[in-house]
Design a protein around this motif. Structure first.
Motif, short mmCIF file in Angstrom:
data_model
loop_
_atom_site.label_atom_id
_atom_site.label_comp_id
_atom_site.label_asym_id
_atom_site.label_seq_id
_atom_site.Cartn_x
_atom_site.Cartn_y
_atom_site.Cartn_z
N ASP A 68 0.81 -1.23 0.00
CA ASP A 68 0.00 0.00 0.00
C ASP A 68 0.84 1.27 0.00
O ASP A 68 0.31 2.36 -0.21
CB ASP A 68 -0.96 0.00 1.19
N ARG A 69 2.14 1.16 0.24
CA ARG A 69 3.01 2.34 0.22
C ARG A 69 3.63 2.58 -1.15
O ARG A 69 4.31 3.57 -1.34
CB ARG A 69 4.13 2.18 1.25
N ASP A 84 3.49 3.67 -4.91
CA ASP A 84 2.66 4.55 -5.73
C ASP A 84 2.40 3.88 -7.08
O ASP A 84 3.29 3.74 -7.90
CB ASP A 84 3.38 5.88 -5.93
N GLU A 125 2.84 -9.41 0.95
CA GLU A 125 2.92 -8.02 0.47
C GLU A 125 3.35 -7.99 -1.00
O GLU A 125 2.87 -7.17 -1.77
CB GLU A 125 3.89 -7.19 1.33
N LYS A 172 0.35 -9.01 -3.03
CA LYS A 172 -0.61 -7.91 -3.00
C LYS A 172 -0.19 -6.80 -3.98
O LYS A 172 -1.03 -6.27 -4.72
CB LYS A 172 -0.69 -7.36 -1.57
N LEU A 173 1.10 -6.46 -4.02
CA LEU A 173 1.59 -5.45 -4.95
C LEU A 173 1.41 -5.89 -6.40
O LEU A 173 0.97 -5.11 -7.24
CB LEU A 173 3.07 -5.13 -4.67
N ILE A 207 -2.18 -5.40 -7.37
CA ILE A 207 -2.48 -3.99 -7.61
C ILE A 207 -1.97 -3.58 -9.00
O ILE A 207 -2.67 -2.91 -9.76
CB ILE A 207 -1.85 -3.10 -6.51
#
Length: 126
Positions: free
Chosen positions: A61-62, A64, A112, A115-116, A119
Motif C-alpha cells: 500500500d506504500r 505509488d 505483500e 498484494k503489490l 495492484i
C-alpha cells in the motif's frame, strides 16, 4: 473525434517522459558488451542500495501505482527511428541476454509482494 488542447501539466509530463525515453535509448546505444547492469542508473548499481534493501520491508500500500497505466502513447512524439527501435522485438532488450544474477538482500513478506503484483495487474502495469 475532437482533440482537446493539452494542459500545462500534461505537456510537462510528456516532456519528462520524452526526455527520459531519449536518455534511456542513449544508454542502450552506449552498452558495449550486452551487460544489463550498464543500463541501470548510477544509484542502482551501487552496492549500498543492496544494504538498504535488507533493512526495508515491502508494504504494497506504500507503493505509488497509477490507477490505470498505459494511457499515454509516447511513440507519436518520438522520431521514426526510435519508434521503430522501440516497437521491434529484441531491439530494446536482446532476446539472448544472459540470465540475471539473484539480487542480494531482497526478501520479505510474500503476502505483500503478491498484494503489490495484484495492484499492478489491476492497473494494467504487468
Amino acid at each position: 473525434s475532437k482533440r482537446t488542447k493539452s494542459t500545462a501539466a500534461q505537456l510537462d509530463g510528456l516532456r519528462r517522459l520524452f526526455d527520459r525515453s531519449v536518455a534511456f535509448v542513449a544508454r542502450l546505444d552506449s552498452v558495449t558488451d550486452s551487460s544489463w547492469e550498464e543500463l541501470l542508473p548510477s544509484w542502482a548499481a551501487d552496492n549500498a542500495m543492496q544494504a538498504v534493501a535488507v533493512q526495508t520491508s515491502l508494504v504494497a500500500d506504500r507503493i505509488d501505482v497509477l490507477p490505470r497505466a498505459g494511457l499515454v502513447d509516447p511513440c507519436p512524439s518520438l522520431p521514426p527511428c526510435l519508434q521503430s527501435k522501440l516497437s521491434t522485438a529484441g531491439e530494446v532488450f536482446p532476446i539472448d541476454l544472459p540470465a540475471m544474477r539473484p539480487c542480494i538482500g531482497v526478501g520479505g513478506d510474500k503476502f505483500e509482494y503478491v498484494k503489490l503484483i495484484a495492484i499492478q495487474l489491476r492497473a494494467g502495469q504487468l
